[in-house]
Scaffold this motif. Sequence first.
Motif, PDB file in Angstrom:
ATOM      1  N   LEU A  32       0.753  -1.073  -0.036  1.00  0.00           N
ATOM      2  CA  LEU A  32       0.093  -0.023   0.062  1.00  0.00           C
ATOM      3  C   LEU A  32       0.939   1.329   0.022  1.00  0.00           C
ATOM      4  CD1 LEU A  32      -2.466  -1.149   2.624  1.00  0.00           C
ATOM      5  CD2 LEU A  32      -2.774  -1.160   0.148  1.00  0.00           C
ATOM      6  N   GLY A  38       0.180   1.092  -6.311  1.00  0.00           N
ATOM      7  CA  GLY A  38      -1.134   1.256  -7.216  1.00  0.00           C
ATOM      8  C   GLY A  38      -1.705  -0.326  -7.055  1.00  0.00           C
ATOM      9  N   ILE A  41      -3.400  -1.350  -3.886  1.00  0.00           N
ATOM     10  CA  ILE A  41      -4.393  -0.633  -3.590  1.00  0.00           C
ATOM     11  C   ILE A  41      -5.897  -0.929  -4.229  1.00  0.00           C
ATOM     12  CG2 ILE A  41      -5.324   1.967  -3.889  1.00  0.00           C
ATOM     13  CD1 ILE A  41      -2.670   2.837  -2.797  1.00  0.00           C
ATOM     14  N   ASP A  42      -5.279  -1.608  -5.718  1.00  0.00           N
ATOM     15  CA  ASP A  42      -6.427  -1.734  -6.439  1.00  0.00           C
ATOM     16  C   ASP A  42      -7.054  -3.094  -5.962  1.00  0.00           C
ATOM     17  OD1 ASP A  42      -6.795   0.192  -8.195  1.00  0.00           O
ATOM     18  OD2 ASP A  42      -5.918  -0.807 -10.030  1.00  0.00           O
TER      19      ASP A  42
END
Lengths: 378, 306
Positions: A32, A38, A41-42
């Motif tokens: 994170l 990225g 987080i996705d």
Amino acid sequence: MKLKSLILSTALAALASGASAEGVKVGMITTLSGGGAGLGIDVRDGFMLAIGQSDRTDIEVVIEDDLRKPDVAVQLADKMIQSEKVDVMTGIIWSNLAMAVIPSATAQGKFYLSPNAGPSALAGKGCHKNYFNVAWQNDNLHEAAGAYAKGTGYKNSFILAPNYPAGQDALTGYKRMYDGELAGEIFTKLGQTDYAAEIAQIRASGADSVFFFLPGGMGISFLKQYADSGVDLPVVGPAFSFDQGILQAVGDAALGVVNTSQWNKDIDNATNAAFVETFQAEYGRLPSLYASQGFDTANLLISALEIAHPDDADAFRTALEAANFDSTRGDFEFGPNHHPIQDIYAREVIKEGDVYTNKIIGVALENHSDAYAVDCSF
Amino acid sequence: MSTILIIEQILNGLQSGIMLFLMAAGLTLIFGVMGLINLAHGSLYMIGAFAAAAVAGLTGSFVLALIAAMAAAAIAGVLVEMLVIRRLYATDHLDQVLATFALILIFSEGTRWVFGSFPLFLDIPDYLSGPVTLPGGIQYPFYRLVLICVGLLVAAGLGLLITRTRIGIQIRAGENDREMIAALGVDISKLYTLVFALGAALAGLAGALVGAIQSVQVGMGEPVLILAFVVIVIGGIGSIKGALIGALLVGLTDTLGGVFLPQLFKLFMEPSAAQSSGSALASMAIYILMGAVLIWRPTGLFGARP
């Protein structure tokens, strides 16, 4: 006496109904912060979207940031298993972290559902009955790129990947399906940001196509420099350099490039349409393949929890194997080594209004399993 | 392996070296003048790139983006110097390393907080994009030629600043004897802030120039920082000339090693093994170079002799 037995039977009944009464604790270790954030987080956002959409309120998700460091991931895993007492673990993005965490977690009797990393070592001889991969085996998308190159009639590919295990797997995967000549084969440095030297070699090699696996920022750098170099050979690669989070940073340089993925936002089924719409409404951006993998992982988990609690390991495992959930990819099933058997698509980068995104242009591999499943026995 | 390819690779090595110089020049000045190890120099590079991407996105002008990059990095540098680093001059290097490492984490997470976790878009402007044909039929990206020229101009400008101006004299004097120039009435803390801002602006400029052909993302500065440290150790701490020569040496070694070592290994090994062991050795090449230079000259090529 009567009262006592009443209490006892209530307690027994509560035990028997298990799943709904006790609640389930899920430990998510993912990236994170730092350069690879990225992706994590996705995955997290996709996962939590599915949990939020389900009508179960008894699933508790503990989320921790591994900083993309194997030692941190191992510490977090120990904490989750020993003090948080989680039932199921998930979340890891990178294969080197997965190798550090998953074997010991499954050896301690935990279930692990991988939303991304699928190292070959865990798909073949090192497979485990409690380890499920909901995304792909690492080689899969590269094999699809090789199959696409073969189908398109490329005869002389120049191939490059970073010099680390997943990079070597990538070139192996491409060569497994591609049967032409190789104009050149290069291992770049992991984290390299300047590809001028490699592009000069591509220009001089007389190749008819380029295959590259350079995930994240490496891919952005390569594509921008390649577009500016005046070399105009067709490029093919796995989706990792073309996902929704990256494309906006690459811009025009990516337009028209063919890449392979097991998911895209235009796969035509009701689950996927609803996923894309609700993800966009919730987070204000288009989902990437990583988000779809997180979403599918959570839905697989929920579908298995409807049947059994992880404490009843055999029943829970059987429920996971059945994979009785609506996947964003349409049909979804597990092979004998608990890795997906699925279609892998060829996509092309297009521009929709102001947003760069992908469009499916064909199926590169149908009902594709992986090369390691034959070595797996639980 | 044709001559054209070799010349092209040499140009590539020069270009990556000259961008390294912009980073290393600031680092070596700060180390030389203030005796400070600034690990957060890579964060200033990142700030430059992000500021350039933001301004280019808003205005569409690359020149404005470059100015914004230098300004943002210089402002960040001045703030850092006044708020944090000023307290560290008297302490030993371990404290400086710890504090500036903390700054890296603060800048990285701060940038993510403002700009999000996904890489930003920053592209070469149209008038600089595309390849040009050089004499001899070499096709070479125009933008990279521009980078080489900009880098050389900055190097020349810095050389003039250090050797020909009053500030340059003060900077050189500060390197040699801090107490003495303070005693001569030079406001040493203002000089330090100025040197820090100059170094930061150069890092920001490098970040913006390189960001246009690379990925503008959190953490982009740290790999460059490591190379920049190698450069100043090779060149000799505090020497601008050393930073230039060191940067070009590192750029050329890194680029040419990556291309030619695998080829060399292919003469006596099978191709795939040659490729992976050649690449592995190539990534060590600059450190081997650094080791060799240090054995030959323990204070670097242009470092002050003890």
